[in-house]
Design an enzyme around this catalytic site. Structure first.
Site, PDB file in Angstrom:
ATOM      1  N   GLY A  53      -8.043   1.822   7.814  1.00  0.00           N
ATOM      2  CA  GLY A  53      -6.649   2.138   8.073  1.00  0.00           C
ATOM      3  C   GLY A  53      -5.719   1.045   7.587  1.00  0.00           C
ATOM      4  O   GLY A  53      -4.772   0.688   8.278  1.00  0.00           O
ATOM      5  N   HIS A  54      -6.012   0.519   6.392  1.00  0.00           N
ATOM      6  CA  HIS A  54      -5.165  -0.519   5.814  1.00  0.00           C
ATOM      7  C   HIS A  54      -5.439  -0.624   4.313  1.00  0.00           C
ATOM      8  O   HIS A  54      -6.364  -0.012   3.787  1.00  0.00           O
ATOM      9  CB  HIS A  54      -5.411  -1.877   6.486  1.00  0.00           C
ATOM     10  CG  HIS A  54      -6.786  -2.432   6.254  1.00  0.00           C
ATOM     11  ND1 HIS A  54      -7.832  -2.160   7.091  1.00  0.00           N
ATOM     12  CD2 HIS A  54      -7.270  -3.230   5.280  1.00  0.00           C
ATOM     13  CE1 HIS A  54      -8.907  -2.768   6.649  1.00  0.00           C
ATOM     14  NE2 HIS A  54      -8.602  -3.423   5.543  1.00  0.00           N
ATOM     15  N   ALA A  55      -4.619  -1.409   3.660  1.00  0.00           N
ATOM     16  CA  ALA A  55      -4.810  -1.784   2.257  1.00  0.00           C
ATOM     17  C   ALA A  55      -4.627  -3.293   2.179  1.00  0.00           C
ATOM     18  O   ALA A  55      -4.066  -3.907   3.089  1.00  0.00           O
ATOM     19  CB  ALA A  55      -3.784  -1.091   1.364  1.00  0.00           C
ATOM     20  N   ARG A 100      -7.662   2.408   2.610  1.00  0.00           N
ATOM     21  CA  ARG A 100      -9.006   2.855   2.919  1.00  0.00           C
ATOM     22  C   ARG A 100      -9.155   3.216   4.382  1.00  0.00           C
ATOM     23  O   ARG A 100      -8.566   2.580   5.251  1.00  0.00           O
ATOM     24  CB  ARG A 100     -10.048   1.813   2.531  1.00  0.00           C
ATOM     25  CG  ARG A 100     -10.291   0.640   3.483  1.00  0.00           C
ATOM     26  CD  ARG A 100      -9.240  -0.467   3.528  1.00  0.00           C
ATOM     27  NE  ARG A 100      -8.693  -0.854   2.272  1.00  0.00           N
ATOM     28  CZ  ARG A 100      -9.199  -1.771   1.464  1.00  0.00           C
ATOM     29  NH1 ARG A 100     -10.250  -2.441   1.824  1.00  0.00           N
ATOM     30  NH2 ARG A 100      -8.635  -2.049   0.327  1.00  0.00           N
TER      31      ARG A 100
END
Length: 134
Positions: A53-55, A100
């Site tokens: 839940g981040h990049a 992702r």
């Protein structure tokens, strides 16, 4: 240059078999396409959990299913693609600027991540709306 999901590739680590079991070796800038600065792993993950839940702004990662299996859903802001990881000698190379999410964990799943940087909160994009507006 804009990174797309097409720039994220499966990287295969050498598999050295023996009657005592297999071994795979990861080496910075040899079979891992960046300098490894940090390694972490997650385990005891409930099958219904979602991770990621981040990049990252600058950091590269190689994500490996060290045990079990899971999905990695990648997103470049325009398109999404799902990779099913279930082989400990194959990893997904995530480049900077790719969102992702990990899900669909099997029992006993272990996510092993090799990262090109030390932990730096300012390198993370954790808000999907901010990610989409980049």
């Amino acid at each position: 240059m804009m990174i797309s999901i097409d720039d994220c590739l499966i990287v295969e680590l050498n598999k050295i078999p023996s009657d005592k079991g297999n071994i795979s070796v990861a080496e910075s800038n040899i079979n891992v396409p960046f300098d490894i600065k940090r390694i972490y792993y997650t385990y005891d993950i409930p099958s219904e959990a979602e991770r990621g839940g981040h990049a990252h702004k600058e950091q590269h990662e190689l994500v490996i299913a060290a045990s079990g299996s899971f999905n990695v859903v990648i997103d470049d802001g325009k398109r999404k693609k799902t990779f099913f990881l279930n082989n400990p000698n194959k990893g997904l190379w995530l480049k900077p600027g790719i969102w992702r999410e990990l899900n669909n964990f099997s029992s006993g799943g272990v996510v092993l991540v090799m990262n090109s940087g030390l932990y730096l909160e300012s390198d993370y994009i954790r808000d999907y709306n901010k990610f989409k507006s980049k």
